[in-house]
Design a protein around this motif. Structure first.
Motif, short mmCIF file in Angstrom:
data_model
loop_
_atom_site.label_atom_id
_atom_site.label_comp_id
_atom_site.label_asym_id
_atom_site.label_seq_id
_atom_site.Cartn_x
_atom_site.Cartn_y
_atom_site.Cartn_z
N ALA A 81 0.97 -1.09 0.67
CA ALA A 81 -0.22 0.29 -0.04
C ALA A 81 1.20 1.43 -0.16
N CYS A 82 0.44 2.77 -0.93
CA CYS A 82 1.24 3.43 -0.91
C CYS A 82 0.74 4.26 0.72
N ARG A 83 1.65 4.31 1.26
CA ARG A 83 1.36 4.86 2.80
C ARG A 83 0.92 6.16 2.83
N THR A 84 2.18 7.03 2.29
CA THR A 84 2.13 8.43 2.13
C THR A 84 0.58 8.59 1.17
N PHE A 85 0.23 8.22 0.27
CA PHE A 85 -0.67 8.68 -0.96
C PHE A 85 -2.05 9.00 -0.30
N LYS A 86 -2.98 10.28 -1.10
CA LYS A 86 -3.91 10.22 -1.26
C LYS A 86 -4.50 9.98 -1.73
N LEU A 87 -6.00 9.45 -2.32
CA LEU A 87 -6.31 9.85 -3.53
C LEU A 87 -6.43 10.61 -4.10
N ASP A 88 -6.68 10.70 -5.73
CA ASP A 88 -7.25 11.64 -5.92
C ASP A 88 -8.34 12.40 -5.75
N ASN A 89 -8.26 13.63 -5.43
CA ASN A 89 -9.02 15.32 -5.09
C ASN A 89 -9.08 16.36 -6.48
N TYR A 285 -8.33 -8.80 4.48
CA TYR A 285 -7.25 -9.70 3.96
C TYR A 285 -5.77 -8.88 4.31
N TYR A 286 -4.74 -9.36 3.88
CA TYR A 286 -3.69 -9.13 3.69
C TYR A 286 -3.13 -8.84 3.11
N GLU A 287 -1.82 -7.44 3.63
CA GLU A 287 -2.03 -6.43 3.06
C GLU A 287 -1.18 -6.59 1.32
N VAL A 332 0.25 0.59 -3.98
CA VAL A 332 -1.56 0.60 -4.89
C VAL A 332 -2.24 1.00 -3.32
N VAL A 333 -3.20 2.03 -3.85
CA VAL A 333 -3.99 2.99 -3.33
C VAL A 333 -4.95 2.25 -3.07
N ARG A 334 -5.19 2.53 -1.79
CA ARG A 334 -6.92 1.65 -1.39
C ARG A 334 -7.75 2.50 -0.40
N PRO A 335 -8.59 2.98 -0.32
CA PRO A 335 -10.21 3.65 -0.37
C PRO A 335 -10.00 3.23 1.29
#
Length: 421
Positions: A81-89, A285-287, A332-335
């Motif tokens: 997961a992209c820990r410091t990434f924010k979804l497109d705003n 589920y697992y990361e 990967v980014v996640r909601p």
């Protein structure tokens, strides 16, 4: 006798005092060894280093592209997961409408379970005739194949193989790709629900079922189905900008789980799933997991060379793709967990792929030679059937392609079907 006992006692004390030190040294060696192996994932280069076939290669001299992953330990410990990434705003723009600005968002999605007698024609008729007669969002529709349907009549038009929301232009053009082998009831349930879900977000979209036809009893190969369908899409004129790789047994439960691709990253939305009829609640589920529902662009898919073509049966192909992501320095980014929730439809589990761990160990060796770019001679499109509610591709994933119809013939047949709709 006392001296002998004392000597034995001193010896035992000496051994006991050295055990922690030995344990620490051993762990340090193993940790460094594993760290060196895993570091190749992040430091992989595209150039190839030559080595003698007869020489013994030390760990420090293994060419980066020949990565051997201790898969089980690695997958359990690793998050992609992209820990410091924010979804497109995205800002509000009616010329490029993002789903979060749709006026039809209602929160929880009221999925429908149709009766066993439902047909694809019933679903086609529902979206082209029955639903458009609905006068208000509060009215309930009763049909011969399902009861208490509360889907709204959201104005949509079908044109040239795509569904378009009336009055707005979607920010992306989306293809929802669903691999199949059997599971006809799940496919109908999925189709009935997903049109309503996608319309709530006012997406411009098409739904494509990719069904594996196995006259010789071949096991399921999800990777080949996805590679084939995306190869097929590349030859069309739909101008797709977002690919959604979707399992047929998953239905989203919240319309705030936006089905839009991010600009530079894949997006995985299957964070929590609860099985229909189960009292256990949601399973997280697992990361390392990216299976279930994955959204990405054509460019990212090509960079990864898509899925491996070698996974037969259940398990492995999604984790293989995750290793490809890491090798290409992608996360990967996640909601949020509150929104990325799904109901899982019951289905028989396919035959397990017992070779998956051996294949996963050598994923990066095959990245350039096993995937999307190599799919064309491995599959054959047997039939394409298109209605307004779906495009249904039927594929033989093991056939000799010498007798397969040309792409021009397939495209011509598809255009003729579109003109008849």
């Amino acid at each position: 006798m006392r001296k002998i006992y004392r000597r034995r006692l001193y010896f035992l004390l000496l051994i006991t005092s050295f055990l922690p030190i030995c344990f620490l040294v051993f762990n340090t060696i193993i940790y460094r060894h594993e760290k060196n192996i895993i570091s190749y994932i992040y430091d992989t280069q595209t150039s190839c280093l030559n080595s003698s076939k007869n020489s013994i290669i030390e760990l420090s001299t293994i060419p980066p592209q020949y990565l051997v992953v201790p898969y089980r330990e690695f997958a359990l410990r690793t998050s992609i997961a992209c820990r410091t990434f924010k979804l497109d705003n995205s800002k509000k723009d009616t010329a490029n409408l993002h789903p979060k600005y749709s006026k039809y968002l209602r929160g929880r999605f009221p999925y429908v379970l149709p009766y066993a007698n439902v047909t694809f024609n019933d679903i086609e008729n529902f979206y082209t005739k029955i639903l458009i007669k609905k006068k208000s969002k509060d009215s309930i529709i009763q049909t011969s194949f399902a009861e208490n349907i509360t889907f709204e009549n959201i104005p949509y038009k079908f044109q040239n193989g795509m569904w378009y929301p009336t009055g707005v232009t979607s920010i992306q053009r989306t293809a929802l790709l669903v691999p199949l082998q059997g599971r006809e009831y799940n496919a109908k349930t999925f189709l009935l629900n997903m049109h309503a879900f996608l319309r709530r977000q006012q997406l411009t979209y098409t739904i494509i079922f990719i069904e594996q036809i196995s006259p010789n009893g071949h096991r399921f190969n999800k990777g080949r189905l996805f590679n084939s369908a995306i190869h097929y899409l590349q030859k069309q004129t739909l101008n797709i900008t977002c690919l959604i790789l979707h399992d047929v047994d998953l239905i989203p439960e919240d319309d705030g789980n936006f089905y839009t691709c991010e600009r530079n990253y894949p997006k995985h939305t299957t964070s929590r799933v609860r099985q229909l009829g189960s009292t256990r609640g949601y399973t997280r589920y697992y990361e390392f997991l990216i299976g279930g529902v994955l959204l990405l662009s054509f460019d990212i898919y090509k960079t990864l060379n898509g899925f491996s073509n070698l996974y037969w049966g259940w398990g492995g192909e999604d984790d293989d793709l995750a290793l490809r992501l890491i090798q290409q320095r992608m996360c990967v980014v996640r909601p949020s967990y509150d929104l990325a929730i799904y109901i899982g439809l019951p289905h028989p589990r396919g035959q397990r792929n017992n070779a998956r761990y051996g294949l996963l160990a050598w994923t990066t060796v095959r990245l350039g030679t096993d995937g999307y770019k190599q799919i064309e001679p491995l599959t054959r499109i047997i039939n394409i059937h298109q209605t307004s509610t779906l495009t249904h591709l039927k594929l033989d994933v093991n056939a000799d392609t010498n007798n397969s119809p040309s792409l021009n013939t397939i495209t011509k047949s598809l255009k003729q079907q579109q003109q008849r709709l």
